[in-house]
Design a protein around this motif. Structure first.
Motif: not given
Lengths: 289, 296
Positions: B77, B82-83, B113-115, B117-120
């Motif tokens: 991102n 932070i990413d 979105f967010g960290m 990770e799978r599903g994000h």
């Protein structure tokens, strides 16, 4: 409002049609606490409401990724409810919204949603809560391993005193479950394998059904250790004393205080010391600061 | 401090290339097969991936043959500081170095979105405001400093754009602050202009065309949701008229343009040949330019 907060708001709206409705009909309430400027609020509400529905498969794709980690519990749930909506409710739940807003893990939020639904009686099969807990433990191990480091056994310090503090190493966890939990998992996995041979079978009246789950006996428990294996997180059996020792090390704990506590509970100090030594040697435990 | 102009002068002119992602050869165009059968049409391969999937056998074969590659990230991102962690930086540099990538590039917005990770996973454009542009610029500056590689931010696709800026003004600010090059995706820009009811070339007059190092072109599809019309970034083999208009306007004005990618890897090769031919006539490869010069 920062662009980060605005992005999180967009994600929540892209997944949750109920939330979109709330934003358009009662934006004051729906957007409380987000501190949008008038201009931002205007931009948001100027978006044609139909646009939020432009990707009807978004939830399904995300659900697919989540279900990969919770495939046994969600299979039992779907067999019981026969409703995809029972799982898609997740995207309207506080667990989803909080995970997005707090930059948390969607997988772990999904496990909280499943457990909360069990507590609220959304589904009845008695096997579900323990299966969710087991799948959540594996999901948690994967994440701590990815976040905190490799599974390689780290070198132990030359001297370990009873004032040293120990903790489960990244990628390890322990839990106690219904005795037949592994049989239940195998039963569901056999069913899923059969369905994978020809997924369109699901359309048939005479398709295989998920029936005959092993009975559960809440009085009897099995103790399991989760840890990094060759192809992901592996599961092995533990005896009760080992479980009790390792359970205490989910958080960093001083060896002295651990031994004194366990002496009162059950395991002899000598046995507990052996368990600690073995676990430090095989990498399940680590010495922390 | 080396300026963008100095860095751009050192970048190779790659010509027209094909895009691809992890294991694309199994279900789309195999870059090596394409190169073998149509050597005059594709001159480099833009490989898109993330740390989870890494390099596939196809890009390794391509790189082993000594052919030029660029690395298109799918997992950072750029809008979110932070990413950008040291793990992503070191691992991405390692992947790109292994295939000797000429540079890094990728959509500047959110890949998850967010960290991570799978599903994000979800590609979203940035919020088009000054704060976001400055954060993106800082991240690009850091990527270039820590990897030692050129990093080209790309204008991402989207149907929902928030923020008061035009997307070209946003990227002009990013490039100015990071002193970086740009990847202009003509199809994404055409989609953006359509969402704001603007003609395809709007705002290009204030956009730093001299910073455009790479361009993307791809097919799109007119679609609608309950009567609301939009363009789907479908990567079909037929670029829309607005996309061609942007491409043809920019090529003669982009003095540091080194590469054009036709993003078409999920189609049949024969469906894409005509566009590849057209792109090569608009932007000949280095070798063809030399031949032309020799002939003169």
């Amino acid at each position: 409002m920062s662009h980060h907060t605005l992005q999180k708001l967009l994600v929540r709206m892209l997944f949750d049609e109920d939330f979109v409705s709330e934003v358009y009909t009662d934006s004051e309430r729906a957007l409380t606490g987000l501190e949008l400027t008038e201009a931002e609020r205007g931009q948001l509400l100027a978006i044609d409401r139909r646009v939020w529905r432009h990707d009807p498969l978004r939830k399904r794709r995300t659900l697919r990724a989540l279900v990969e980690e919770f495939k046994v519990s969600t299979t039992i749930i779907l067999a019981e409810t026969r409703s995809l909506a029972s799982l898609e409710r997740f995207f309207s739940s506080q667990f989803f919204h909080r995970a997005v807003h707090d930059r948390g893990s969607l997988g772990l939020a999904f496990s909280e949603f499943l457990l909360d639904s069990c507590r609220n009686g959304a589904w009845k099969a008695p096997q579900i809560p323990d299966i969710v807990r087991l799948e959540a433990a594996i999901a948690g191990c994967r994440r701590t391993l990815a976040r905190e480091g490799s599974s390689a056994v780290s070198e132990l310090p030359a001297t370990i005193s009873d004032k040293s503090r120990v903790k489960l190493a990244p990628g390890y966890d322990v839990g106690s479950f219904q005795t037949n939990i592994i049989e239940t998992i195998q039963h569901v996995e056999r069913y899923l394998f059969e369905m994978s041979l020809m997924p369109a079978m699901a359309l048939c009246d005479d398709a295989p059904k998920l029936t005959g789950l092993p009975e559960i006996d809440q009085q009897k428990k099995v103790y399991l250790l989760f840890g990094p294996g060759a192809t992901g997180i592996s599961i092995s059996n533990l005896d009760k004393p080992s479980y009790l020792v390792l359970y205490e090390t989910k958080r960093a704990v001083e060896i002295k205080s651990l031994l004194s506590r366990l002496g009162i509970v059950s395991a002899s100090a000598r046995r507990a010391q052996d368990i600690l030594s073995e676990s430090l040697e095989n990498g399940a435990l680590k010495i922390v600061g | 401090m080396i300026t963008f102009a100095q860095r751009a002068a050192r970048l190779p002119r790659l010509g027209v290339g094909l895009s691809g992602e992890f294991n694309v050869a199994a279900k789309g165009i195999d870059a090596c097969w394409m190169k073998e059968n149509y050597p005059e049409l594709i001159h480099f391969y833009e490989y898109g991936s993330d740390l989870e999937r890494g390099l596939d056998e196809g890009v390794r074969r391509w790189a082993m043959a000594g052919l030029p590659v660029t690395y298109h990230f799918l997992d950072i991102n750029l809008e979110e500081q932070i990413d950008l962690d040291s793990y992503w930086l070191t691992q991405t540099k390692e992947l790109a170095s292994e295939i000797n990538a000429a540079w890094l590039c990728g959509d500047a917005g959110r890949w998850h979105f967010g960290m991570r990770e799978r599903g994000h996973g979800m590609l979203m454009p940035p919020i088009l405001c000054r704060e976001s542009a400055l954060e993106t610029a800082e991240n690009i500056f850091q990527i270039e400093a820590e990897t030692g590689m050129t990093c080209l931010p790309e204008n991402p696709p989207g149907i929902i754009y928030l923020g008061e800026m035009h997307i070209l003004d946003y990227f002009a600010l990013v490039a100015d602050r990071a002193d970086c090059g740009l990847l202009l995706d003509c199809a994404h820009l055409a989609i953006f202009q359509q969402t704001r009811n603007l003609p395809p070339l709007t705002a290009l007059d204030n956009y730093p065309l001299e910073r455009v190092v790479e361009m993307h072109i791809a097919g799109g599809t007119y679609a609608e949701i309950d009567g609301y019309p939009y363009i789907d970034d479908s990567h079909s083999p037929v670029p829309l008229p607005g996309t061609w208009e942007i491409l043809e306007y920019v090529i003669p004005r982009a003095k540091n343009l080194k590469a054009i990618v036709f993003e078409c890897e999920h189609n049949a090769p024969e469906e894409c040949l005509e566009v590849f031919e057209e792109l090569n006539s608009l932007f000949p490869a280095e070798s063809e330019l030399k031949e032309e010069e020799m002939a003169r």
